[in-house]
Design a protein around this motif. Structure first.
Motif, PDB file in Angstrom:
ATOM      1  N   ILE A 129     132.506  84.388  50.406  1.00 62.42           N
ATOM      2  CA  ILE A 129     132.521  85.620  51.190  1.00 62.42           C
ATOM      3  C   ILE A 129     131.949  85.332  52.576  1.00 62.42           C
ATOM      4  O   ILE A 129     130.743  85.132  52.738  1.00 62.42           O
ATOM      5  N   HIS A 130     132.812  85.303  53.581  1.00 62.96           N
ATOM      6  CA  HIS A 130     132.364  85.004  54.940  1.00 62.96           C
ATOM      7  C   HIS A 130     131.340  86.027  55.432  1.00 62.96           C
ATOM      8  O   HIS A 130     130.349  85.672  56.069  1.00 62.96           O
ATOM      9  N   GLU A 131     131.587  87.294  55.144  1.00 64.17           N
ATOM     10  CA  GLU A 131     130.706  88.354  55.652  1.00 64.17           C
ATOM     11  C   GLU A 131     129.262  88.145  55.215  1.00 64.17           C
ATOM     12  O   GLU A 131     128.324  88.319  56.008  1.00 64.17           O
ATOM     13  N   ALA A 132     129.054  87.756  53.961  1.00 60.31           N
ATOM     14  CA  ALA A 132     127.693  87.573  53.446  1.00 60.31           C
ATOM     15  C   ALA A 132     126.977  86.438  54.169  1.00 60.31           C
ATOM     16  O   ALA A 132     125.783  86.532  54.479  1.00 60.31           O
ATOM     17  N   HIS A 133     127.696  85.369  54.461  1.00 60.98           N
ATOM     18  CA  HIS A 133     127.085  84.229  55.145  1.00 60.98           C
ATOM     19  C   HIS A 133     126.795  84.556  56.609  1.00 60.98           C
ATOM     20  O   HIS A 133     125.741  84.183  57.143  1.00 60.98           O
ATOM     21  N   ILE A 134     127.723  85.256  57.252  1.00 62.76           N
ATOM     22  CA  ILE A 134     127.492  85.682  58.635  1.00 62.76           C
ATOM     23  C   ILE A 134     126.273  86.603  58.698  1.00 62.76           C
ATOM     24  O   ILE A 134     125.391  86.455  59.559  1.00 62.76           O
ATOM     25  N   ARG A 135     126.206  87.543  57.767  1.00 66.85           N
ATOM     26  CA  ARG A 135     125.096  88.505  57.751  1.00 66.85           C
ATOM     27  C   ARG A 135     123.757  87.799  57.549  1.00 66.85           C
ATOM     28  O   ARG A 135     122.755  88.141  58.188  1.00 66.85           O
ATOM     29  N   PHE A 136     123.719  86.813  56.665  1.00 66.90           N
ATOM     30  CA  PHE A 136     122.465  86.109  56.373  1.00 66.90           C
ATOM     31  C   PHE A 136     121.945  85.358  57.599  1.00 66.90           C
ATOM     32  O   PHE A 136     120.774  85.476  57.968  1.00 66.90           O
ATOM     33  N   PHE A 137     122.818  84.592  58.244  1.00 69.06           N
ATOM     34  CA  PHE A 137     122.358  83.740  59.341  1.00 69.06           C
ATOM     35  C   PHE A 137     122.146  84.496  60.653  1.00 69.06           C
ATOM     36  O   PHE A 137     121.457  84.005  61.545  1.00 69.06           O
ATOM     37  N   ASP A 139     120.939  87.715  60.674  1.00 66.58           N
ATOM     38  CA  ASP A 139     119.957  88.772  60.406  1.00 66.58           C
ATOM     39  C   ASP A 139     118.622  88.458  61.090  1.00 66.58           C
ATOM     40  O   ASP A 139     117.953  87.483  60.739  1.00 66.58           O
ATOM     41  N   PRO A 140     118.192  89.277  62.054  1.00 68.35           N
ATOM     42  CA  PRO A 140     116.914  89.018  62.737  1.00 68.35           C
ATOM     43  C   PRO A 140     115.700  89.212  61.832  1.00 68.35           C
ATOM     44  O   PRO A 140     114.609  88.722  62.142  1.00 68.35           O
ATOM     45  N   ASP A 141     115.876  89.921  60.720  1.00 72.95           N
ATOM     46  CA  ASP A 141     114.763  90.160  59.800  1.00 72.95           C
ATOM     47  C   ASP A 141     114.632  89.063  58.748  1.00 72.95           C
ATOM     48  O   ASP A 141     113.709  89.097  57.934  1.00 72.95           O
ATOM     49  N   GLU A 151     118.790  71.349  57.826  1.00 78.44           N
ATOM     50  CA  GLU A 151     118.075  71.542  59.083  1.00 78.44           C
ATOM     51  C   GLU A 151     117.451  72.932  59.142  1.00 78.44           C
ATOM     52  O   GLU A 151     118.026  73.907  58.670  1.00 78.44           O
ATOM     53  N   SER A 152     116.258  73.019  59.710  1.00 82.92           N
ATOM     54  CA  SER A 152     115.552  74.290  59.819  1.00 82.92           C
ATOM     55  C   SER A 152     116.093  75.090  61.004  1.00 82.92           C
ATOM     56  O   SER A 152     116.288  74.555  62.095  1.00 82.92           O
ATOM     57  N   ILE A 153     116.341  76.386  60.778  1.00 80.50           N
ATOM     58  CA  ILE A 153     116.846  77.277  61.825  1.00 80.50           C
ATOM     59  C   ILE A 153     115.839  78.406  61.977  1.00 80.50           C
ATOM     60  O   ILE A 153     115.691  79.249  61.093  1.00 80.50           O
ATOM     61  N   SER A 154     115.136  78.430  63.089  1.00 80.30           N
ATOM     62  CA  SER A 154     114.038  79.382  63.262  1.00 80.30           C
ATOM     63  C   SER A 154     114.490  80.736  63.794  1.00 80.30           C
ATOM     64  O   SER A 154     113.890  81.764  63.484  1.00 80.30           O
ATOM     65  N   GLU A 155     115.545  80.756  64.602  1.00 78.62           N
ATOM     66  CA  GLU A 155     116.007  81.999  65.214  1.00 78.62           C
ATOM     67  C   GLU A 155     117.338  82.435  64.606  1.00 78.62           C
ATOM     68  O   GLU A 155     118.117  81.603  64.137  1.00 78.62           O
ATOM     69  N   PRO A 156     117.608  83.744  64.606  1.00 79.19           N
ATOM     70  CA  PRO A 156     118.912  84.203  64.111  1.00 79.19           C
ATOM     71  C   PRO A 156     120.044  83.621  64.951  1.00 79.19           C
ATOM     72  O   PRO A 156     119.905  83.451  66.165  1.00 79.19           O
ATOM     73  N   LEU A 157     121.146  83.314  64.302  1.00 76.78           N
ATOM     74  CA  LEU A 157     122.288  82.719  64.986  1.00 76.78           C
ATOM     75  C   LEU A 157     123.260  83.793  65.446  1.00 76.78           C
ATOM     76  O   LEU A 157     123.263  84.910  64.940  1.00 76.78           O
ATOM     77  N   THR A 158     124.087  83.444  66.408  1.00 72.96           N
ATOM     78  CA  THR A 158     125.210  84.303  66.764  1.00 72.96           C
ATOM     79  C   THR A 158     126.324  84.046  65.752  1.00 72.96           C
ATOM     80  O   THR A 158     126.249  83.102  64.946  1.00 72.96           O
ATOM     81  N   VAL A 159     127.365  84.853  65.791  1.00 73.30           N
ATOM     82  CA  VAL A 159     128.485  84.636  64.869  1.00 73.30           C
ATOM     83  C   VAL A 159     129.124  83.267  65.091  1.00 73.30           C
ATOM     84  O   VAL A 159     129.325  82.510  64.130  1.00 73.30           O
ATOM     85  N   PRO A 160     129.455  82.867  66.339  1.00 73.41           N
ATOM     86  CA  PRO A 160     130.032  81.532  66.535  1.00 73.41           C
ATOM     87  C   PRO A 160     129.114  80.407  66.069  1.00 73.41           C
ATOM     88  O   PRO A 160     129.581  79.407  65.512  1.00 73.41           O
TER      89      PRO A 160
END
Length: 207
Positions: A129-137, A139-141, A151-160
């Protein structure tokens, strides 16, 4: 004896062929491919469409064309009508671009959908489910995130940026290819889920 020898040789050749196919499938991406994506019916350089304006691209966001990526299971590819939003007036500058855009216009005029070839294909029993993965990465919360390679990702990502986690930097690709060195097999998905404290129950991904 000669007949038995031929039978044995035939069985050996067939088994060797099957083993080779399975090995190629396991170590290549996409499955049963040789590591390269199939040719597309129309050249679509993501460098031109999604590349940054600083690099000569249009800077179009992934979700402008793949409109379902933030809303459902499949990212989807745009209908020909959507391509004509721009290419009704934009005809290209070079001869190659003009020829490819002419194919898009012809497809629209003849009401003939463009049969794009899939670059990534999952087995039918797998649900992604693409939507669930986009929403997770994005999500600012979300307190912490870990990429597909650990790899560690500290800040929320954009969709691209989220798309590039699995697909690589598609905006820099003239022809979309599987992400180099990236396996999208079950073990990779499980590792990513575990690293992000996401459920790994069979029913999460399997139909």
């Amino acid at each position: 004896m000669l007949t038995l020898g031929l039978v044995g040789l035939t069985v050996t050749v067939v088994m060797g062929f099957l083993i080779a196919v399975l090995l190629i499938s396991w170590f290549s991406n996409p499955p049963f491919g040789l590591g390269n994506a199939p040719p597309q019916p129309i050249a679509f350089p993501h460098t031109v469409h999604a590349g940054s304006e600083a690099d000569g691209g249009m800077g179009i966001q992934c979700e402008f064309c793949h409109r379902n990526v933030t809303r459902g299971d499949a990212a989807t590819v745009p209908a020909v009508e959507q391509c004509l939003f721009c290419h009704k007036t934009i005809g290209g500058t070079g001869e190659t671009a003009k020829a490819e855009i002419a194919k898009v216009r012809q497809s629209f005029e003849e009401n003939d959908p463009i049969n794009w070839e899939r670059v990534h294909r999952l087995p039918d029993h797998v649900r992604f489910i693409h939507e669930a993965h986009i929403r997770f990465f994005t999500d600012p919360d979300q307190p912490t995130r870990t990429g597909i390679n650990g790899e560690s990702i500290s800040e929320p990502l954009t969709v691209p940026e989220t798309c590039s986690v699995c697909h690589g930097d598609v905006a820099s690709m003239t022809e979309v290819q599987p992400k180099q060195g990236q396996s999208l097999k079950m073990g990779t998905c499980l590792d990513c889920h575990r690293n992000n404290n996401v459920a790994t129950d069979c029913t999460v991904c399997h139909k």
